[in-house]
Design an enzyme around this catalytic site. Structure first.
Site, PDB file in Angstrom:
ATOM      1  N   SER A  99      -0.747   0.912  12.973  1.00  0.00           N
ATOM      2  CA  SER A  99      -0.272   0.359  11.707  1.00  0.00           C
ATOM      3  C   SER A  99      -1.321  -0.511  11.008  1.00  0.00           C
ATOM      4  O   SER A  99      -2.370  -0.022  10.620  1.00  0.00           O
ATOM      5  CB  SER A  99       1.026  -0.416  11.962  1.00  0.00           C
ATOM      6  OG  SER A  99       1.688  -0.702  10.774  1.00  0.00           O
ATOM      7  N   ASP A 242      -0.671  -0.229   4.175  1.00  0.00           N
ATOM      8  CA  ASP A 242      -1.413  -0.505   5.408  1.00  0.00           C
ATOM      9  C   ASP A 242      -1.887   0.818   5.999  1.00  0.00           C
ATOM     10  O   ASP A 242      -1.743   1.879   5.381  1.00  0.00           O
ATOM     11  CB  ASP A 242      -0.566  -1.318   6.397  1.00  0.00           C
ATOM     12  CG  ASP A 242       0.670  -0.573   6.865  1.00  0.00           C
ATOM     13  OD1 ASP A 242       1.048   0.424   6.217  1.00  0.00           O
ATOM     14  OD2 ASP A 242       1.262  -0.974   7.888  1.00  0.00           O
ATOM     15  N   ASP A 244      -0.942   2.977   8.178  1.00  0.00           N
ATOM     16  CA  ASP A 244      -0.072   4.151   8.312  1.00  0.00           C
ATOM     17  C   ASP A 244       0.940   4.245   7.172  1.00  0.00           C
ATOM     18  O   ASP A 244       1.858   5.064   7.215  1.00  0.00           O
ATOM     19  CB  ASP A 244       0.637   4.171   9.671  1.00  0.00           C
ATOM     20  CG  ASP A 244       1.623   3.025   9.844  1.00  0.00           C
ATOM     21  OD1 ASP A 244       1.478   2.005   9.146  1.00  0.00           O
ATOM     22  OD2 ASP A 244       2.531   3.140  10.690  1.00  0.00           O
ATOM     23  N   ASP A 246       3.444   2.542   6.065  1.00  0.00           N
ATOM     24  CA  ASP A 246       4.880   2.276   6.168  1.00  0.00           C
ATOM     25  C   ASP A 246       5.244   0.932   5.546  1.00  0.00           C
ATOM     26  O   ASP A 246       6.400   0.538   5.544  1.00  0.00           O
ATOM     27  CB  ASP A 246       5.378   2.366   7.614  1.00  0.00           C
ATOM     28  CG  ASP A 246       4.804   1.296   8.530  1.00  0.00           C
ATOM     29  OD1 ASP A 246       3.868   0.584   8.116  1.00  0.00           O
ATOM     30  OD2 ASP A 246       5.291   1.191   9.677  1.00  0.00           O
TER      31      ASP A 246
END
Length: 445
Positions: A99, A242, A244, A246
């Site tokens: 992440s 960010d 990834d 999400d």
């Protein structure tokens, strides 16, 4: 040894999270999913970290060795894995990402056949299997039973269509100039494509991943560069994702970074005005008092849960809601996505700007968060907070002074997170010293 933290398994790549752990964890998860397997296919995606190659190959080895076929789709946002797992009728989905963490960390997240993150019971079962040598050994296959792996590079289109479908058909982004900071991460192709196809004038920054630069002074955790670009290009709004994708951070046209709870509040009101808000809005125990007051003002029911987007989702299912999120930028529109999706949230905020014909700053200034102080204190021991002598008295004393407090341990490190909130920042700074001193003594820090 505990493997799972607050969001899957995460650690330093090549150290804690090495190829052996990744392979065995994939085998354990595969064994767990076997009971409900229908297609014998598992989807695997990743972000742009260099270590993703090592972990991906280890996961493929583990899954094929117990008879699964693996579909590798390369760098894609975490919410894309959740969507595509169900859309492609896979038995499970696996995302390789840490992440917002630096490139040298990595992680593994699991999704069930419906694209939902696993609950704690499922994670505990996978851990149990991981440490059971007999079960792992018995699951191995030979000869024609060994699975196959194939790489598919064109599934990005399916996800793009699903994201665009979350945007109102009667609107267009043609009047908006948008700056996107994709953090050299998993959304570096998807995000610009979606915004351009919907008509926006798009400026993209930090879209040259090299495996080592993900989240490095960019993206949702470092939005100041985005703020400068928004002002430089006189853009209407800036969106930072960010690694990834999400989570989302919004920067208004003045270069001001929006507070996560301001974003939650105005989006909740937008849904209510459209008649699309079902039941309560869910935020975490760390949400700002100003958010609670804003929602109360507009008669929007509100519930809180533990920190972590999977807990937000669980609470939404409990109360029959369809909107919630975290101050950190994980925002869940469960009518459109099974997990926090930065792109969906960015499009919904764009729709709000267009629908009300207001600037980003005008919209976000409706929720003015109270000052908060969050300190991370290193500790040597995690004692049961409910049994700490003197803690209740400390909390009551803070409450009398008009200070809200929240103390919780980190799920992955030897840290206690100390959060104080009040209308007076100087009072907060003074009382934080008292709080830190208390925990230093009782937790032997």
């Amino acid at each position: 040894m505990k493997l799972f933290g607050t969001d899957g398994v995460r650690g330093k790549a090549g150290e804690f999270l090495d190829s052996f752990l990744a392979m065995r964890l994939a085998m354990a998860a595969g064994i767990y999913f076997k009971d409900k397997a229908l297609t014998n296919n598992i989807l695997v995606g990743k972000d742009t970290r260099r270590s993703g190659y090592m972990i991906e190959n280890a996961i493929v080895s583990g899954l094929t060795s117990i008879g699964y076929n693996v579909i590798e789709i390369g760098p894609m946002p975490t919410p894309a894995i959740a969507f595509l797992t169900e859309d492609m009728r896979c038995d499970a989905g696996i995302m390789i990402s840490a992440s917002h963490n630096p490139y040298y960390d990595n992680g593994i997240k699991f999704f069930d056949a419906h694209g939902n993150k696993l609950d704690e019971q499922a994670e505990a079962k996978i851990e149990e299997i991981y440490f059971n040598d007999k079960l792992i050994e018995e699951a191995r296959t030979t000869k024609s039973q060994i699975g196959q792996a194939k790489r598919i590079d064109d599934v990005i289109g399916r996800y793009i269509v699903s994201i665009k479908n979350s945007f109102p058909k009667e609107l267009t982004l043609k009047s908006l100039r948008v700056v996107l900071d994709v953090a050299h991460g998993a959304s570096y192709k998807v995000a610009p494509t979606v915004f351009r196809e919907l008509g926006a004038d798009v400026i993209v920054i930090n879209d040259k991943p090299n495996g080592l630069n993900i989240n490095e002074n960019c993206g949702a955790l470092h939005p100041l560069n985005l703020a400068l670009e928004v002002k430089k290009f006189r853009a209407d709004v800036g969106f930072a994702f960010d690694g990834d994708a999400d989570r989302l951070v919004v920067v208004d046209e003045k270069g001001e970074v929006a507070h996560g709870d301001s974003l939650l509040g105005v989006l909740a009101l937008f849904l209510k005005k459209q008649g699309k808000l079902k039941s309560s809005v869910v935020s975490t125990i760390m949400s700002n008092g100003a958010l609670k007051e804003f929602l109360t003002k507009y008669k929007i029911p509100h519930e809180t849960c533990n920190v972590g987007d999977k807990y937000v989702l669980e609470k939404l299912k409990e109360c029959g809601g369809n909107f919630g999120g975290e101050q950190s930028g994980h925002i869940i529109f469960s009518d459109y996505a099974k997990t926090g999706d930065g792109l969906v949230a960015a499009l919904q905020f764009s729709a709000l700007m267009l629908s009300e014909a207001k600037s980003a700053s005008e919209i976000l200034n409706q929720v003015k968060p109270y000052p908060q102080l969050l300190h991370n204190l290193k500790i040597s021991e995690k004692k049961d907070l409910s049994k700490l002598a003197g803690l209740e008295e400390l909390k009551k004393d803070l409450e009398k002074k008009g200070i809200a407090s929240l103390f919780r341990y980190s799920g992955t490190e030897n840290l206690i997170r100390l959060l104080l909130e009040a209308k007076d920042i100087k009072l907060l700074e003074k009382e934080m010293k008292v709080v830190e001193s208390f925990f230093m003594k009782v937790l032997n820090a």
